[in-house]
Design a protein around this motif. Structure first.
Motif, PDB file in Angstrom:
ATOM      1  N   UNK A   3       4.407  16.709 141.506  1.00  0.00           N
ATOM      2  CA  UNK A   3       4.172  15.337 141.988  1.00  0.00           C
ATOM      3  C   UNK A   3       2.759  14.859 141.083  1.00  0.00           C
ATOM      4  N   UNK A   4       3.018  13.668 141.165  1.00  0.00           N
ATOM      5  CA  UNK A   4       1.632  12.934 140.861  1.00  0.00           C
ATOM      6  C   UNK A   4       1.053  12.800 141.972  1.00  0.00           C
ATOM      7  N   UNK A  29       0.038  17.410 139.688  1.00  0.00           N
ATOM      8  CA  UNK A  29       0.016  16.618 138.541  1.00  0.00           C
ATOM      9  C   UNK A  29      -1.450  15.691 139.394  1.00  0.00           C
ATOM     10  N   UNK A  30      -2.798  15.848 138.661  1.00  0.00           N
ATOM     11  CA  UNK A  30      -4.011  15.022 139.759  1.00  0.00           C
ATOM     12  C   UNK A  30      -3.649  14.045 138.580  1.00  0.00           C
ATOM     13  N   UNK A  31      -4.051  12.813 138.773  1.00  0.00           N
ATOM     14  CA  UNK A  31      -4.320  11.913 138.384  1.00  0.00           C
ATOM     15  C   UNK A  31      -5.369  11.410 138.427  1.00  0.00           C
ATOM     16  N   UNK A  48       2.685   4.057 142.817  1.00  0.00           N
ATOM     17  CA  UNK A  48       1.997   5.001 142.229  1.00  0.00           C
ATOM     18  C   UNK A  48       2.731   6.241 141.136  1.00  0.00           C
ATOM     19  N   UNK A  49       2.097   6.582 143.210  1.00  0.00           N
ATOM     20  CA  UNK A  49       2.821   8.700 143.206  1.00  0.00           C
ATOM     21  C   UNK A  49       3.386   9.066 144.279  1.00  0.00           C
ATOM     22  N   UNK A  50       3.263  10.058 143.702  1.00  0.00           N
ATOM     23  CA  UNK A  50       4.320  11.214 144.949  1.00  0.00           C
ATOM     24  C   UNK A  50       3.164  11.085 145.913  1.00  0.00           C
ATOM     25  N   UNK A 209       2.847  10.527 152.555  1.00  0.00           N
ATOM     26  CA  UNK A 209       3.429  10.610 150.157  1.00  0.00           C
ATOM     27  C   UNK A 209       4.699   9.287 150.449  1.00  0.00           C
ATOM     28  N   UNK A 210       5.258   9.710 149.596  1.00  0.00           N
ATOM     29  CA  UNK A 210       6.229   8.899 149.084  1.00  0.00           C
ATOM     30  C   UNK A 210       7.218   8.368 150.255  1.00  0.00           C
ATOM     31  N   UNK A 211       8.195   7.833 150.659  1.00  0.00           N
ATOM     32  CA  UNK A 211       8.939   7.867 151.722  1.00  0.00           C
ATOM     33  C   UNK A 211      10.146   8.247 151.477  1.00  0.00           C
ATOM     34  N   UNK A 212      10.732   8.175 149.699  1.00  0.00           N
ATOM     35  CA  UNK A 212      11.055   8.537 149.478  1.00  0.00           C
ATOM     36  C   UNK A 212      11.279  10.823 149.068  1.00  0.00           C
TER      37      UNK A 212
END
Length: 281
Positions: A3-4, A29-31, A48-50, A209-212
């Protein structure tokens, strides 16, 4: 699943970011973003992120425009706000009650600290927010928000404008400049009195978190929450909110945000979560 992820360095995220807390289901995965709030705009505008840390007012505004993200019941930053209001002392003593009609600077009108402070000033100190000449330096994270404030000139710095007498006060800042003083004279006493009245610790940042991800992989979202909760539990300095404390804090910032027309209506707290994350509260 990788996960980004955007998470700042906080006491409650340390165990997660240093690898002490692991999962067989998820790898984060930390950005790197410095400061972390620079990543909120790409999360809101580009998904841009999960998983992402998120200022709560930015999330409320994103929710009002149906941005594809959901809130997790995990607080990573919370604090009292009174110490983040300053005034230009060389121009004479200024108290919260004196702000009507003054020039007040703030990084962006939609910052969470700004929304908390304006709510405090309006509801506890009787300040007429509409009388203030607001000067801002950045646009909102949510592109659809129409900002009607006055924008500072290119290259202008908020504290320097305060020192130079171009602003009477600023919100959302700290400074040790000798010409700058706290707007609330006794910060500790003000915070204690405010908490005694409202029984609220102001929430600044939570996690989304992303809705997806939530719709397609609810088990992953539940695992992210477990990891965040364990990381928070590993630090005595991490914010601590039970369900009722979180409810009170969210209700109040929702009220303030609606009063300030940052959102079109006051949401119910349950609306901020989906079926997966609501069950985690």
């Amino acid at each position: 699943m990788r996960l980004r992820t955007l998470l700042g360095d906080h006491p409650g995220t340390a165990a997660l970011k240093n690898g002490s807390i692991r999962s067989n289901l998820v790898e984060l995965d930390f950005v790197p973003y410095s400061p972390t709030n620079k990543g909120f705009k790409p999360m809101v505008r580009e998904a841009a992120f999960d998983v992402s840390e998120m200022a709560i007012v930015t999330y409320l505004m994103a929710r009002s425009f149906d941005k594809p993200m959901v809130l997790l019941p995990d607080v990573v930053l919370a604090r009292f706000q009174h110490g983040h209001a300053l005034y230009h002392a060389k121009a004479g003593k200024l108290s919260p009650h004196d702000l009507n009609g003054k020039r007040v600077g703030i990084r962006s009108f939609t910052t969470t600290t700004g929304a908390w402070l304006r709510g405090i000033l309006a509801n506890d100190d009787g300040v007429d927010l509409d009388s203030i000449d607001w000067v801002t330096f950045e646009d909102a994270h949510v592109a659809e928000f129409v900002d009607t404030t006055k924008r500072a000139g290119a290259g202008k710095q908020i504290i320097q404008m305060l020192v130079d007498g171009e602003l009477d006060a600023v919100l959302g800042e700290k400074s040790d400049h000798p010409d700058v003083k706290p707007l609330f004279a006794d910060i500790a006493a003000e915070e204690k009195a405010w908490f005694g009245k409202h029984k609220v610790v102001p929430i600044n940042h939570m996690v989304v978190a992303s809705r997806t991800l939530s719709e397609q992989h609810p088990d992953v979202v539940r695992e992210v929450h477990r990891m965040l909760a364990e990381s928070a539990a590993a630090s005595s300095a991490a914010p601590r909110f039970d369900r009722h404390e979180m409810q009170r804090s969210l209700e109040l910032i929702i009220t303030y945000s609606a009063q300030q027309k940052l959102i079109p209506r006051a949401f119910a707290v349950d609306e901020l979560f989906d079926d997966v994350t609501r069950a985690l509260r």
